[in-house]
Design an enzyme around this catalytic site. Structure first.
Site, PDB file in Angstrom:
ATOM      1  N   SER A   3       0.842  -1.195   0.000  1.00 46.09           N
ATOM      2  CA  SER A   3       0.000   0.000   0.000  1.00 46.09           C
ATOM      3  C   SER A   3       0.878   1.245   0.000  1.00 46.09           C
ATOM      4  O   SER A   3       1.999   1.227   0.535  1.00 46.09           O
ATOM      5  CB  SER A   3      -0.862  -0.027   1.271  1.00 46.09           C
ATOM      6  OG  SER A   3      -1.430   1.233   1.506  1.00 46.09           O
ATOM      7  N   TYR A  14      -1.693  -1.099  10.992  1.00 48.54           N
ATOM      8  CA  TYR A  14      -1.921  -1.659   9.642  1.00 48.54           C
ATOM      9  C   TYR A  14      -0.776  -1.259   8.709  1.00 48.54           C
ATOM     10  O   TYR A  14      -0.181  -2.098   8.024  1.00 48.54           O
ATOM     11  CB  TYR A  14      -3.270  -1.169   9.082  1.00 48.54           C
ATOM     12  CG  TYR A  14      -3.409  -1.412   7.593  1.00 48.54           C
ATOM     13  CD1 TYR A  14      -3.632  -2.685   7.089  1.00 48.54           C
ATOM     14  CD2 TYR A  14      -3.292  -0.357   6.681  1.00 48.54           C
ATOM     15  CE1 TYR A  14      -3.721  -2.911   5.717  1.00 48.54           C
ATOM     16  CE2 TYR A  14      -3.388  -0.563   5.317  1.00 48.54           C
ATOM     17  CZ  TYR A  14      -3.609  -1.849   4.839  1.00 48.54           C
ATOM     18  OH  TYR A  14      -3.693  -2.064   3.483  1.00 48.54           O
ATOM     19  N   LYS A  67       2.406  -3.547   6.681  1.00 50.50           N
ATOM     20  CA  LYS A  67       2.791  -3.529   5.252  1.00 50.50           C
ATOM     21  C   LYS A  67       4.292  -3.292   5.128  1.00 50.50           C
ATOM     22  O   LYS A  67       4.961  -3.921   4.313  1.00 50.50           O
ATOM     23  CB  LYS A  67       2.010  -2.448   4.486  1.00 50.50           C
ATOM     24  CG  LYS A  67       0.527  -2.757   4.339  1.00 50.50           C
ATOM     25  CD  LYS A  67       0.286  -3.957   3.445  1.00 50.50           C
ATOM     26  CE  LYS A  67      -1.123  -4.493   3.521  1.00 50.50           C
ATOM     27  NZ  LYS A  67      -1.330  -5.804   2.965  1.00 50.50           N
TER      28      LYS A  67
HETATM   29  P1  NAD Z   1     -10.536  -7.691   1.626  1.00 53.72           P
HETATM   30  O1  NAD Z   1     -10.701  -7.690   3.101  1.00 53.72           O
HETATM   31  O2  NAD Z   1     -11.741  -7.490   0.783  1.00 53.72           O
HETATM   32  O3  NAD Z   1      -9.812  -9.031   1.160  1.00 53.72           O
HETATM   33  C1  NAD Z   1      -8.861  -9.716   1.957  1.00 53.72           C
HETATM   34  C2  NAD Z   1      -9.245 -11.192   1.977  1.00 53.72           C
HETATM   35  O4  NAD Z   1      -8.291 -11.902   2.764  1.00 53.72           O
HETATM   36  C3  NAD Z   1     -10.620 -11.422   2.606  1.00 53.72           C
HETATM   37  O5  NAD Z   1     -11.389 -12.228   1.750  1.00 53.72           O
HETATM   38  C4  NAD Z   1     -10.307 -12.130   3.932  1.00 53.72           C
HETATM   39  O6  NAD Z   1     -11.319 -13.016   4.294  1.00 53.72           O
HETATM   40  C5  NAD Z   1      -8.983 -12.810   3.606  1.00 53.72           C
HETATM   41  N1  NAD Z   1      -8.111 -13.052   4.781  1.00 53.72           N
HETATM   42  C6  NAD Z   1      -7.718 -12.160   5.718  1.00 53.72           C
HETATM   43  N2  NAD Z   1      -6.916 -12.773   6.625  1.00 53.72           N
HETATM   44  C7  NAD Z   1      -6.778 -14.062   6.219  1.00 53.72           C
HETATM   45  C8  NAD Z   1      -6.075 -15.197   6.727  1.00 53.72           C
HETATM   46  N3  NAD Z   1      -5.363 -15.144   7.865  1.00 53.72           N
HETATM   47  N4  NAD Z   1      -6.139 -16.377   6.049  1.00 53.72           N
HETATM   48  C9  NAD Z   1      -6.864 -16.466   4.912  1.00 53.72           C
HETATM   49  N5  NAD Z   1      -7.567 -15.437   4.401  1.00 53.72           N
HETATM   50  C10 NAD Z   1      -7.523 -14.245   5.041  1.00 53.72           C
HETATM   51  O7  NAD Z   1      -9.418  -6.587   1.295  1.00 53.72           O
HETATM   52  P2  NAD Z   1      -9.009  -5.998  -0.126  1.00 53.72           P
HETATM   53  O8  NAD Z   1      -9.503  -4.596  -0.197  1.00 53.72           O
HETATM   54  O9  NAD Z   1      -9.349  -6.952  -1.195  1.00 53.72           O
HETATM   55  O10 NAD Z   1      -7.429  -5.915   0.077  1.00 53.72           O
HETATM   56  C11 NAD Z   1      -6.586  -6.968  -0.363  1.00 53.72           C
HETATM   57  C12 NAD Z   1      -5.149  -6.650   0.005  1.00 53.72           C
HETATM   58  O11 NAD Z   1      -4.763  -5.399  -0.574  1.00 53.72           O
HETATM   59  C13 NAD Z   1      -4.881  -6.510   1.499  1.00 53.72           C
HETATM   60  O12 NAD Z   1      -3.610  -7.057   1.778  1.00 53.72           O
HETATM   61  C14 NAD Z   1      -4.884  -5.019   1.722  1.00 53.72           C
HETATM   62  O13 NAD Z   1      -4.107  -4.652   2.831  1.00 53.72           O
HETATM   63  C15 NAD Z   1      -4.249  -4.539   0.425  1.00 53.72           C
HETATM   64  N6  NAD Z   1      -4.610  -3.149   0.103  1.00 53.72           N
HETATM   65  C16 NAD Z   1      -5.918  -2.821  -0.078  1.00 53.72           C
HETATM   66  C17 NAD Z   1      -6.267  -1.508  -0.367  1.00 53.72           C
HETATM   67  C18 NAD Z   1      -7.728  -1.108  -0.561  1.00 53.72           C
HETATM   68  O14 NAD Z   1      -8.016   0.082  -0.596  1.00 53.72           O
HETATM   69  N7  NAD Z   1      -8.644  -2.048  -0.714  1.00 53.72           N
HETATM   70  C19 NAD Z   1      -5.274  -0.517  -0.480  1.00 53.72           C
HETATM   71  C20 NAD Z   1      -3.940  -0.900  -0.302  1.00 53.72           C
HETATM   72  C21 NAD Z   1      -3.622  -2.225  -0.017  1.00 53.72           C
HETATM   73  C1  UD1 Z   2      -7.234   4.870   3.788  1.00 51.88           C
HETATM   74  C2  UD1 Z   2      -6.214   4.532   4.856  1.00 51.88           C
HETATM   75  C3  UD1 Z   2      -5.003   3.891   4.176  1.00 51.88           C
HETATM   76  C4  UD1 Z   2      -5.426   2.667   3.362  1.00 51.88           C
HETATM   77  C5  UD1 Z   2      -6.504   3.089   2.355  1.00 51.88           C
HETATM   78  C6  UD1 Z   2      -7.039   1.921   1.583  1.00 51.88           C
HETATM   79  C7  UD1 Z   2      -6.542   6.144   6.687  1.00 51.88           C
HETATM   80  C8  UD1 Z   2      -5.977   7.333   7.393  1.00 51.88           C
HETATM   81  N1  UD1 Z   2      -5.858   5.739   5.601  1.00 51.88           N
HETATM   82  O1  UD1 Z   2      -6.612   5.770   2.872  1.00 51.88           O
HETATM   83  O2  UD1 Z   2      -4.047   3.516   5.141  1.00 51.88           O
HETATM   84  O3  UD1 Z   2      -4.323   2.121   2.663  1.00 51.88           O
HETATM   85  O4  UD1 Z   2      -7.598   3.702   3.067  1.00 51.88           O
HETATM   86  O5  UD1 Z   2      -7.809   1.082   2.360  1.00 51.88           O
HETATM   87  O6  UD1 Z   2      -7.560   5.602   7.079  1.00 51.88           O
HETATM   88  N2  UD1 Z   2     -13.091  10.810   3.303  1.00 51.88           N
HETATM   89  C9  UD1 Z   2     -14.127  11.646   3.654  1.00 51.88           C
HETATM   90  N3  UD1 Z   2     -15.241  11.090   4.196  1.00 51.88           N
HETATM   91  C10 UD1 Z   2     -15.377   9.738   4.413  1.00 51.88           C
HETATM   92  C11 UD1 Z   2     -14.309   8.894   4.027  1.00 51.88           C
HETATM   93  C12 UD1 Z   2     -13.173   9.479   3.499  1.00 51.88           C
HETATM   94  O7  UD1 Z   2     -14.044  12.854   3.476  1.00 51.88           O
HETATM   95  O8  UD1 Z   2     -16.413   9.304   4.931  1.00 51.88           O
HETATM   96  C13 UD1 Z   2     -11.895  11.406   2.688  1.00 51.88           C
HETATM   97  C14 UD1 Z   2     -10.627  11.174   3.497  1.00 51.88           C
HETATM   98  O9  UD1 Z   2     -10.410  12.206   4.401  1.00 51.88           O
HETATM   99  C15 UD1 Z   2      -9.571  11.129   2.386  1.00 51.88           C
HETATM  100  C16 UD1 Z   2     -10.336  10.617   1.156  1.00 51.88           C
HETATM  101  O10 UD1 Z   2     -11.715  10.796   1.435  1.00 51.88           O
HETATM  102  O11 UD1 Z   2      -9.148  12.421   2.128  1.00 51.88           O
HETATM  103  C17 UD1 Z   2     -10.068   9.147   0.875  1.00 51.88           C
HETATM  104  O12 UD1 Z   2     -10.282   8.423   2.070  1.00 51.88           O
HETATM  105  P1  UD1 Z   2     -10.214   6.834   2.135  1.00 51.88           P
HETATM  106  O13 UD1 Z   2     -11.062   6.265   1.060  1.00 51.88           O
HETATM  107  O14 UD1 Z   2     -10.501   6.420   3.545  1.00 51.88           O
HETATM  108  O15 UD1 Z   2      -8.704   6.513   1.739  1.00 51.88           O
HETATM  109  P2  UD1 Z   2      -7.340   7.047   2.378  1.00 51.88           P
HETATM  110  O16 UD1 Z   2      -7.565   7.926   3.545  1.00 51.88           O
HETATM  111  O17 UD1 Z   2      -6.524   7.619   1.281  1.00 51.88           O
END
Ligand code: NAD
Ligand code: UD1
Length: 335
Positions: free
Chosen positions: A123, A148, A152
């Site tokens: 991330s 969190y 990472k």
């Molecule tokens: P998600 O929660 O939808 O998917 C994660 C999946 O992993 C889930 O299905 C959960 O059941 C499974 N899981 C968690 N712990 C487990 C374990 N111990 N054993 C087996 N399965 C397990 O999340 P996502 O949004 O799809 O994110 C996927 C990855 O990307 C994560 O590593 C997250 O940190 C990373 N990531 C996501 C975002 C985002 O905005 N969605 C941003 C940056 C990084």
């Molecule tokens: C957040 C996490 C980041 C994570 C990412 C993806 C925090 C501080 N950061 O990032 O670590 O990798 O999600 O899961 O939580 N916002 C509003 N109203 C809302 C929700 C969000 O104004 O109800 C704004 C936030 O202030 C931000 C933007 O929308 O400026 C995006 O927010 P969000 O979707 O939560 O993502 P990040 O904060 O970038």
């Protein structure tokens, strides 16, 4: 090529699985369903019209992981999504996050076949509070803003140690910016089990009437309209970057490789700009109010994507408009 996708029933994993199947990879998913639903499996099968293997497994359970790889020694690549991802929850229950995300990574690296391509879901949060935008991959780790974020960084460091200590290790860390949107079928998308914390799922739930009002977290930042700037990337684009990463690792001559890549669009969008764009794209009004800043939020964060374009040959294609329409289509479909 047979790819193991951990966390493959989650939001990002399910889109990548569909893309892998479309590109003729064969797929095995493991997931413990802690943040996903088994119904995703049928949706993936419906979209792709292909068979895949699913096993319910917890990556923190050593015996389960060992037995899985004893039975599946023919896995030829791994994409590792499985992790817990709520920033807020990680601050409340840090040990739960360290245990799940770090132990899962260690056991996977210990038992998976040696020398096969390994792609890790990282991330942009690893950069911490940055001064300069766009953010490039040479930016050093910042102070982790949450447990969190720290998991990472730790997982990337573990990959690096493994790379240094082994003759055969090929890995890529993909640092996602802000993934949004859903598959055009409307069959898979982001479906948080609890109240959404991220902007787009919260916004679509407000518009569909599931929640009352969106709070914009602060409008006194030094930006175009006072609200925070982020780099929102369509999940379909993000899915493609994993195919590019696997192909890149496969085509390497060297048996030893490790690198990290930003996955974003390279464009910074403010919260208010995103709301306006959503209203224009869908014709729906967004009920919102301006609230206080959310602690820990960065003013501006968007990606420099030059390295990813040059080395992986990947670039985002979808517009923000398309991403927001797909998010709305998903909200309407799965309600
Ligand atoms: P998600 O929660 O939808 O998917 C994660 C999946 O992993 C889930 O299905 C959960 O059941 C499974 N899981 C968690 N712990 C487990 C374990 N111990 N054993 C087996 N399965 C397990 O999340 P996502 O949004 O799809 O994110 C996927 C990855 O990307 C994560 O590593 C997250 O940190 C990373 N990531 C996501 C975002 C985002 O905005 N969605 C941003 C940056 C990084
Ligand atoms: C957040 C996490 C980041 C994570 C990412 C993806 C925090 C501080 N950061 O990032 O670590 O990798 O999600 O899961 O939580 N916002 C509003 N109203 C809302 C929700 C969000 O104004 O109800 C704004 C936030 O202030 C931000 C933007 O929308 O400026 C995006 O927010 P969000 O979707 O939560 O993502 P990040 O904060 O970038």
């Amino acid at each position: 090529m047979k790819i193991l996708v951990t966390g493959g029933l989650g939001y990002l994993g399910s889109h990548v699985v569909v893309d892998l199947l479309k590109n003729s990879f064969s797929v095995v998913i493991i997931d413990n369903l802690i943040n996903s639903d088994i119904s995703s499996l049928d949706c993936i099968t419906n979209i792709s019209n292909k068979n895949l293997v699913f096993e319910k497994l917890d990556l923190t359970k050593e015996k389960q992981v060992e037995e899985f790889f004893n039975r599946n020694s023919d896995i030829e690549g791994v994409i590792h999504f499985a992790a817990l991802k709520s920033v807020r929850e990680s601050i409340k229950y840090p040990l739960k996050y360290y245990h799940n995300n770090v132990t899962g990574m260690i056991l996977l690296l210990e038992y998976m076949p040696k020398g096969i391509p390994f792609v890790f879901s990282s991330s942009c949060t690893v950069y911490g509070a940055v001064e300069n935008n766009p953010i490039d991959e040479n930016t050093p780790y910042g102070n982790p803003q949450s447990p969190y974020a720290h998991t990472k960084q730790i997982c990337e460091i573990i990959m690096n140690s493994k790379f240094k200590s082994e003759v055969n290790f090929k890995g890529i860390s993909l640092r996602y910016f802000n993934p949004i949107g859903a598959h055009p079928s409307g069959l898979i998308g982001e479906n948080p089990k609890n109240k959404p914390e991220n902007l787009v799922p919260y916004l679509t739930q407000v518009v569909s009437g599931r929640r009352e009002e969106l709070t914009v977290f602060g409008n006194d930042y030094l930006t175009i309209d006072g609200t925070c700037i982020r780099d929102y990337i369509h999940v379909m684009d993000l899915a493609d970057s994993h195919i590019a990463a696997i192909n890149h690792l496969n085509n390497l001559k060297s048996k030893k490789y490790l690198d990290d890549f930003n996955i974003g669009t390279g464009k910074g969008i403010s919260v208010i700009q995103l709301i306006k764009m959503f209203e224009e794209s869908t014709g729906k009004k967004v009920q919102y109010k301006i609230g206080k800043r959310r602690p820990g939020d960065l003013e501006v964060a968007y990606a420099n994507t030059k390295k990813t374009e040059k080395i992986l040959g990947w670039k985002s294609k979808y517009t923000l408009d398309e991403a927001l329409q797909s998010a709305w289509n998903w909200e309407l479909n799965h309600q």
